[in-house]
Motif scaffolding. Structure first.
Motif, PDB file in Angstrom:
ATOM      1  N   MET A   1      43.141  26.987  39.715  1.00  0.00           N
ATOM      2  CA  MET A   1      42.208  27.951  39.105  1.00  0.00           C
ATOM      3  C   MET A   1      41.585  28.840  40.197  1.00  0.00           C
ATOM      4  O   MET A   1      41.566  30.068  40.086  1.00  0.00           O
ATOM      5  CB  MET A   1      41.106  27.179  38.376  1.00  0.00           C
ATOM      6  N   HIS A   2      41.116  28.201  41.278  1.00  0.00           N
ATOM      7  CA  HIS A   2      40.476  28.995  42.340  1.00  0.00           C
ATOM      8  C   HIS A   2      41.486  29.906  43.047  1.00  0.00           C
ATOM      9  O   HIS A   2      41.153  31.019  43.425  1.00  0.00           O
ATOM     10  CB  HIS A   2      39.790  28.074  43.355  1.00  0.00           C
TER      11      HIS A   2
ATOM     12  N   GLY B   1      31.946  32.264  37.895  1.00  0.00           N
ATOM     13  CA  GLY B   1      32.430  31.266  36.953  1.00  0.00           C
ATOM     14  C   GLY B   1      31.565  30.030  36.949  1.00  0.00           C
ATOM     15  O   GLY B   1      30.644  29.898  37.757  1.00  0.00           O
TER      16      GLY B   1
ATOM     17  N   ARG C   1      44.033  31.359  41.708  1.00  0.00           N
ATOM     18  CA  ARG C   1      44.257  32.543  40.853  1.00  0.00           C
ATOM     19  C   ARG C   1      43.044  33.477  40.939  1.00  0.00           C
ATOM     20  O   ARG C   1      43.161  34.697  40.910  1.00  0.00           O
ATOM     21  CB  ARG C   1      44.487  32.140  39.392  1.00  0.00           C
ATOM     22  N   GLU C   2      41.868  32.881  41.053  1.00  0.00           N
ATOM     23  CA  GLU C   2      40.664  33.712  41.163  1.00  0.00           C
ATOM     24  C   GLU C   2      40.655  34.480  42.493  1.00  0.00           C
ATOM     25  O   GLU C   2      40.248  35.636  42.549  1.00  0.00           O
ATOM     26  CB  GLU C   2      39.404  32.837  41.040  1.00  0.00           C
TER      27      GLU C   2
ATOM     28  N   ILE D   1      33.917  37.843  41.248  1.00  0.00           N
ATOM     29  CA  ILE D   1      33.959  37.201  39.935  1.00  0.00           C
ATOM     30  C   ILE D   1      33.026  36.007  39.951  1.00  0.00           C
ATOM     31  O   ILE D   1      32.718  35.451  41.006  1.00  0.00           O
ATOM     32  CB  ILE D   1      35.371  36.734  39.514  1.00  0.00           C
TER      33      ILE D   1
ATOM     34  N   HIS E   1      42.821  37.329  42.058  1.00  0.00           N
ATOM     35  CA  HIS E   1      42.155  38.342  41.227  1.00  0.00           C
ATOM     36  C   HIS E   1      41.178  39.175  42.066  1.00  0.00           C
ATOM     37  O   HIS E   1      41.175  40.403  41.987  1.00  0.00           O
ATOM     38  CB  HIS E   1      41.435  37.641  40.081  1.00  0.00           C
ATOM     39  N   VAL E   2      40.369  38.485  42.879  1.00  0.00           N
ATOM     40  CA  VAL E   2      39.388  39.179  43.717  1.00  0.00           C
ATOM     41  C   VAL E   2      40.127  40.107  44.686  1.00  0.00           C
ATOM     42  O   VAL E   2      39.728  41.244  44.925  1.00  0.00           O
ATOM     43  CB  VAL E   2      38.523  38.160  44.501  1.00  0.00           C
TER      44      VAL E   2
END
Ligand code: ADP
Length: 493
Positions: free
Chosen positions: A208-209, A225, A211-212, A223, A215-216
């Motif tokens: 999850m991290h 969460g 992918r984040e 972002i 994204h950033v």
């Protein structure tokens, strides 16, 4: 044997040769060139190259003329040492320049010996190192400042209970503060340069991290969460985190910095508060519903036999219980919203009837304002009538609350382009421009309404209800003139 005359001739020749060499040197070099007497008491000559003032006649008082007052002792000490050991004099020191400013030179002088091995004079050259010194000085100060800043940041980062960290673009940690290292139970050496998995994160969490981070990196935007996972010592905790891009000079993301805060206690407190509000509202609602029913029964029971005072009191009692019911409904909605238990029960309804019921209730509750309701054709729209009625009642209640007695409140409703739009316009206090963006926030109350009762939850609940229907709610207002609150709902659903 040489005569005295020949001796003199020879030394004169030697001096002339020296002078010629000196002149040649002066011409050949861009440095400052100087000759000092054997004991350095006298400066025989100095070509200052515009940097220092020239000296063409022997000068005894040369130190105060050329050397910066704070470096004079240093210069004297270096001269003493060079003389004592008959070795090259070499020193960086400050000088007083020809233009009166302070400069820096690197000065070197060599002893010139006579045929007996005694020092006859010193030949010196000095280069202007002012710029280098300034750059060095700047570098030193910058370094000191950077180190000081580093100490400050480290102190902050290592003394906060928040977790702070930085990921490289390969997802490996390049920084972790004390709190995070403690949470992992690891040392810097064991944790830095390692991945999330290697630092003990479960695969889903690491994934999850990562992918984040992607994204950033792609969006160059932060972002935020929320995640819950077990702490080594404290058990299951809830964390709020923000990942922010670290952007280099070229405008590219070079790393991703993160902070994480343990919000378990805040969450638990909020939950307790919501449960409390929900419970109290619920408990209050049951007796209030009975009370309303009894009052209505009394009102309807033989109205012609009631004396005017009883009639008025009954009317007022019904009105006040209705207000209280609306207020409690607001709290119940808030509690349901916060715990994610507010459900929209959509069904088709007749807009005309919906507004008529609202008009009836409005006229009953508020007798001291003028209301204008729209004439509308029969049209079916879909939504949760109960909740939508709460929204309109809330907007009307606010219009009444924030405007003068006797002023007009206009309700309008239009259906256009698959969209229902309902507006409530008042001639009241209006809203200062800077407050508008915060109006729909939970618990936000206008700055000038200290004397008007309220909890700042009405508009928040309205927005949540409207957005849950897929609609929008907004306000247009002129301070001192009045406001129009409007919402739209899609009708094609
Ligand atoms: P409350 O009325 O309990 O303060 P709301 O959430 O209903 O809470 O409204 C938030 C704020 O918005 C109010 O405190 C008030 O400042 C402003 N407001 C709402 N409706 C109006 C209106 N019709 N005219 C002027 N201000 C309003």
């Amino acid at each position: 044997m040489c005569s005295i005359h020949e001796d003199n001739q020879a030394s004169k020749k030697a001096i002339t040769a020296n002078e010629e060499r000196f002149r040649a040197l002066v011409t050949a070099t861009s440095d400052i060139v100087y000759i000092m007497s054997a004991d350095w008491r006298e400066m025989k000559q100095l070509d200052g190259r515009n940097f220092l003032e020239d000296t063409n006649e022997p000068l005894a008082d040369w130190i105060p003329k050329y050397i910066h007052v704070l470096d004079q002792d240093k210069v004297r000490a270096a001269i003493d040492e060079a003389r004592r050991e008959t070795k090259i004099f070499q020193l960086e020191h400050r000088v007083l320049r020809a233009d009166g400013t302070i400069g820096w030179t690197l000065s070197r002088a060599v002893p010139i010996l006579d045929e007996h091995g005694n020092v006859r004079e010193w030949f010196g050259a000095a280069s202007d190192i002012t710029e280098t010194k300034r750059a060095e000085e700047l570098l030193k100060r910058t370094k000191e400042l950077t180190e000081q800043q580093k100490r400050v940041y480290e102190t902050i980062a290592n003394n906060t209970p928040d977790l702070m960290y930085v990921f490289g673009l390969d997802y490996n940690f390049i920084y972790a503060n004390e709190a995070l290292l403690t949470m992992w139970g690891k040392s810097w050496e064991n944790a830095i340069g390692k991945s999330l998995l290697e630092n003990g994160y479960e695969p889903w969490h690491a994934e999850m991290h990562e992918r984040e981070i992607d994204h950033v990196r792609a969006t160059k935007e932060s972002i935020r969460g929320e995640v819950s996972f077990p702490h080594a010592v404290l058990g299951k905790r809830v964390y709020d985190y923000i990942f922010t891009p670290v952007i280099n000079k070229a405008g590219e993301v070079e790393a991703v910095a993160g902070t994480t805060r343990d919000i378990t206690d805040i969450k638990q407190n909020e939950q307790r508060k919501n449960d409390f509000i929900g419970m109290v509202s619920h408990e209050l609602k049951t007796p209030l519903t009975s009370l309303t029913a009894y009052l209505q029964l009394m009102e309807k029971n033989n109205p012609e036999q009631q004396n005017p005072l009883t009639k008025k009191i009954l009317e007022q009692s019904v009105k006040q219980t209705r207000r209280m019911t609306n207020m409690i409904n607001g709290f119940l909605n808030l509690a349901r919203l916060e715990s994610g238990k507010m459900f929209i029960e959509s069904a088709p309804f007749e807009l005309h009837n919906f507004l008529e019921e609202i008009a009836e209730e409005t006229h009953m509750l508020y007798s001291q304002h003028r209301f204008v309701f729209p004439e509308i054709k029969s049209v079916i729209v879909t939504g949760d009538t109960g909740k939508l009625a709460q929204v309109v009642n809330n907007l009307i209640g606010n219009a009444v609350k924030y405007s003068n007695l006797g002023s007009q409140i206009t309700i309008s409703a239009t259906v256009e382009h698959d969209e229902l739009k309902i507006s409530v316009t008042d001639e009241g206090t209006g809203i200062p421009q800077e407050e508008i963006s915060r109006l729909f926030n939970r618990f936000y109350r206008g700055q000038n309404n200290n004397l008007i009762a309220g909890f700042g939850i009405g508009l928040y609940v309205c927005r949540e209800i409207i957005e849950a229907h897929g609609g929008k709610i907004w306000v247009e207002s002129i301070a001192g003139k009045g406001s129009t609150f409007s919402f739209t709902l899609p009708t094609s659903k």
